[in-house]
Design a protein around this motif. Structure first.
Motif, PDB file in Angstrom:
ATOM      1  N   TYR A 177       5.843   9.132   4.055  1.00  0.00           N
ATOM      2  CA  TYR A 177       6.135   8.171   2.985  1.00  0.00           C
ATOM      3  C   TYR A 177       6.794   8.869   1.791  1.00  0.00           C
ATOM      4  O   TYR A 177       6.679  10.082   1.647  1.00  0.00           O
ATOM      5  N   PRO A 178       7.450   8.088   0.903  1.00  0.00           N
ATOM      6  CA  PRO A 178       8.140   8.715  -0.240  1.00  0.00           C
ATOM      7  C   PRO A 178       7.188   9.112  -1.361  1.00  0.00           C
ATOM      8  O   PRO A 178       7.391   8.799  -2.515  1.00  0.00           O
ATOM      9  N   SER A 202      -5.716  11.912   4.336  1.00  0.00           N
ATOM     10  CA  SER A 202      -4.401  11.712   4.936  1.00  0.00           C
ATOM     11  C   SER A 202      -4.093  10.221   4.969  1.00  0.00           C
ATOM     12  O   SER A 202      -4.949   9.413   5.328  1.00  0.00           O
ATOM     13  N   SER A 203      -2.848   9.872   4.597  1.00  0.00           N
ATOM     14  CA  SER A 203      -2.478   8.455   4.588  1.00  0.00           C
ATOM     15  C   SER A 203      -1.929   8.006   5.934  1.00  0.00           C
ATOM     16  O   SER A 203      -1.827   6.816   6.204  1.00  0.00           O
ATOM     17  N   ASP A 204      -1.550   8.969   6.792  1.00  0.00           N
ATOM     18  CA  ASP A 204      -0.930   8.561   8.057  1.00  0.00           C
ATOM     19  C   ASP A 204      -1.591   9.233   9.253  1.00  0.00           C
ATOM     20  O   ASP A 204      -0.939   9.593  10.227  1.00  0.00           O
ATOM     21  N   ALA A 205      -2.914   9.367   9.147  1.00  0.00           N
ATOM     22  CA  ALA A 205      -3.678   9.767  10.329  1.00  0.00           C
ATOM     23  C   ALA A 205      -3.802   8.497  11.172  1.00  0.00           C
ATOM     24  O   ALA A 205      -3.240   7.464  10.826  1.00  0.00           O
ATOM     25  N   THR A 232       0.826  -1.212   0.000  1.00  0.00           N
ATOM     26  CA  THR A 232       0.000   0.000   0.000  1.00  0.00           C
ATOM     27  C   THR A 232       0.860   1.262   0.000  1.00  0.00           C
ATOM     28  O   THR A 232       0.401   2.328  -0.385  1.00  0.00           O
ATOM     29  N   GLY A 233       2.145   1.125   0.449  1.00  0.00           N
ATOM     30  CA  GLY A 233       3.043   2.276   0.439  1.00  0.00           C
ATOM     31  C   GLY A 233       3.999   2.274  -0.738  1.00  0.00           C
ATOM     32  O   GLY A 233       4.924   3.102  -0.792  1.00  0.00           O
ATOM     33  N   ASP A 234       3.789   1.368  -1.688  1.00  0.00           N
ATOM     34  CA  ASP A 234       4.703   1.251  -2.829  1.00  0.00           C
ATOM     35  C   ASP A 234       4.058   1.862  -4.080  1.00  0.00           C
ATOM     36  O   ASP A 234       3.158   1.268  -4.684  1.00  0.00           O
ATOM     37  N   VAL A 235       4.534   3.054  -4.443  1.00  0.00           N
ATOM     38  CA  VAL A 235       3.913   3.788  -5.568  1.00  0.00           C
ATOM     39  C   VAL A 235       3.999   2.988  -6.869  1.00  0.00           C
ATOM     40  O   VAL A 235       3.119   3.108  -7.731  1.00  0.00           O
ATOM     41  N   SER A 236       5.037   2.138  -6.993  1.00  0.00           N
ATOM     42  CA  SER A 236       5.163   1.379  -8.245  1.00  0.00           C
ATOM     43  C   SER A 236       4.054   0.327  -8.363  1.00  0.00           C
ATOM     44  O   SER A 236       3.788  -0.179  -9.440  1.00  0.00           O
TER      45      SER A 236
END
Ligand SMILES: NC(=O)c1ccc[n+]([C@@H]2O[C@H](COP(=O)([O-])OP(=O)(O)OC[C@H]3O[C@@H](n4cnc5c(N)ncnc54)[C@H](O)[C@@H]3O)[C@@H](O)[C@H]2O)c1
Length: 322
Positions: free
Chosen positions: A198-199, A221-224, A158-162
């Protein structure tokens, strides 16, 4: 046609959600499974049935309809091959990643003959069906919307943009589709974004304007935290506020007093509460009756367009007009 023979490409989390539902549907039969990790399809086959295929071609030879349940970046390739093979297609969200790929797939779908449905399940969740029903009688003036996650760590992709194409494709796109479903076509938006955990850009604020004059603010927000409700729509009408809290409940406050009515869905099974069972039934109905699916390729395309417009507005600092 007898039972619709279902082939599932990608037998991870959501492939199994749909597989479980179809294994109990008397109008359908799970006929074929394909996953790049063999152990996953073997385990799924033991639970929901279906031939374990050694290639996508073998799967296409053994089904009438394909469920595209592999990660986001693979949707264009898998869905295009299924349409080219003359299959009906249910493509999980997002339709694709990037407007160019979305346009490509839309053209391919428009050139095919089968049903094509996109997995924006929330349109069929009872809480959002109820909201739409209430707004049909009482037009909305404006709204404040949020769609958050607690983290992009679990599962790790889920945190991997690729893999995802970006956080907005992973999570927020659900409610980008929802704003069209509830409030009509978007005409312009202005977005702000920033990067923290996150990157990638992981915090968003967007202002939307719609064809009918409606406008709303939207935060994601992804990190709430996973604080309840992680997704909420607050709609403001004439002396009325309607609030949805995830897929659990809707609060409807009317008039000048402080009283309100609650519609609660917490006792509904998750498959129905989140709209998965309804979207799966609608797909089979569209195949058998020739009716239009509830979420079309055009809808999938427009959700991708909104995602890309948000990223574009952040990059350029400008309002994006549609
Ligand atoms: N509508 C929803 O509520 C919802 C919920 C979860 C996921 N999704 C979407 O469904 C898709 C899958 O997500 P998930 O959570 O099930 O992921 P997952 O990782 O649990 O499962 C994906 C599966 O696809 C397989 N796979 C990867 N590439 C493949 C390929 N080229 N061909 C065949 N199989 C391949 C993987 O091995 C894995 O088993 C994503 O696009 C995601 O956005 C939608």
């Amino acid at each position: 046609m007898n039972k619709v023979r279902i082939g599932i490409v990608g037998t991870g989390y959501i492939g199994n959600v749909h597989g479980n539902i179809y294994s109990r549907d008397e109008r359908a039969e799970i006929s074929a499974l394909y996953d790049i990790i063999p152990g996953r399809m073997e385990a799924a086959s033991r639970r929901i049935g279906g031939r374990v295929c050694s290639s996508r071609e073998e799967l296409l030879d053994n089904c009438d309809a394909v469920l595209v349940c592999a990660p986001n970046k693979s949707h264009l390739e898998i869905a295009s091959a299924a349409v080219a093979a003359g299959k009906h297609v249910f493509c999980e969200k997002p339709f694709t990643t990037g407007v160019e790929d979305a346009r490509k797939l839309l053209e391919i779908v428009n050139g095919g003959n089968g049903v094509f449905q996109v997995g924006h399940n929330r349109r069929m969740a009872p809480v959002y069906v109820k909201l739409r029903e209430l707004l049909a009688d009482d037009p909305a003036h404006s709204a404040h919307i949020k769609m958050n996650r607690g983290e992009l760590k679990n599962p790790p992709w889920t945190g991997d943009v690729s893999v995802t194409g970006g956080f907005l494709y992973e999570t927020t796109i659900h409610l980008f589709d929802m704003v069209r479903f509830q409030f009509g076509e978007v005409t312009e938006l202005k977005a702000y974004g920033s990067q923290h955990e996150y990157p990638e850009i992981d915090e968003f604020s967007v202002i939307f304007k719609f064809e009918n004059g409606f406008h709303c603010t939207f935060a994601s927000s992804s990190d709430a935290s996973w604080h309840f409700p992680f997704e909420r729509i607050e709609v403001f009408c004439h002396h009325r506020t309607i609030v949805t809290e995830e897929m659990e409940r809707l609060l409807d406050s009317r008039g000048m007093n402080a009283d309100f009515k609650t519609h609660s869905f917490h006792m509904v099974e998750k498959e129905d509460k989140w709209g998965y069972a309804q979207e799966d039934r609608a797909f089979i109905t569209a195949i058998l009756d020739g009716s239009s699916p509830p979420v079309t390729a055009e809808d999938g395309f427009k959700a991708v367009q909104i995602v890309e417009a948000v990223y574009e507005s952040i990059r350029s600092g400008e309002v994006v007009r549609f």
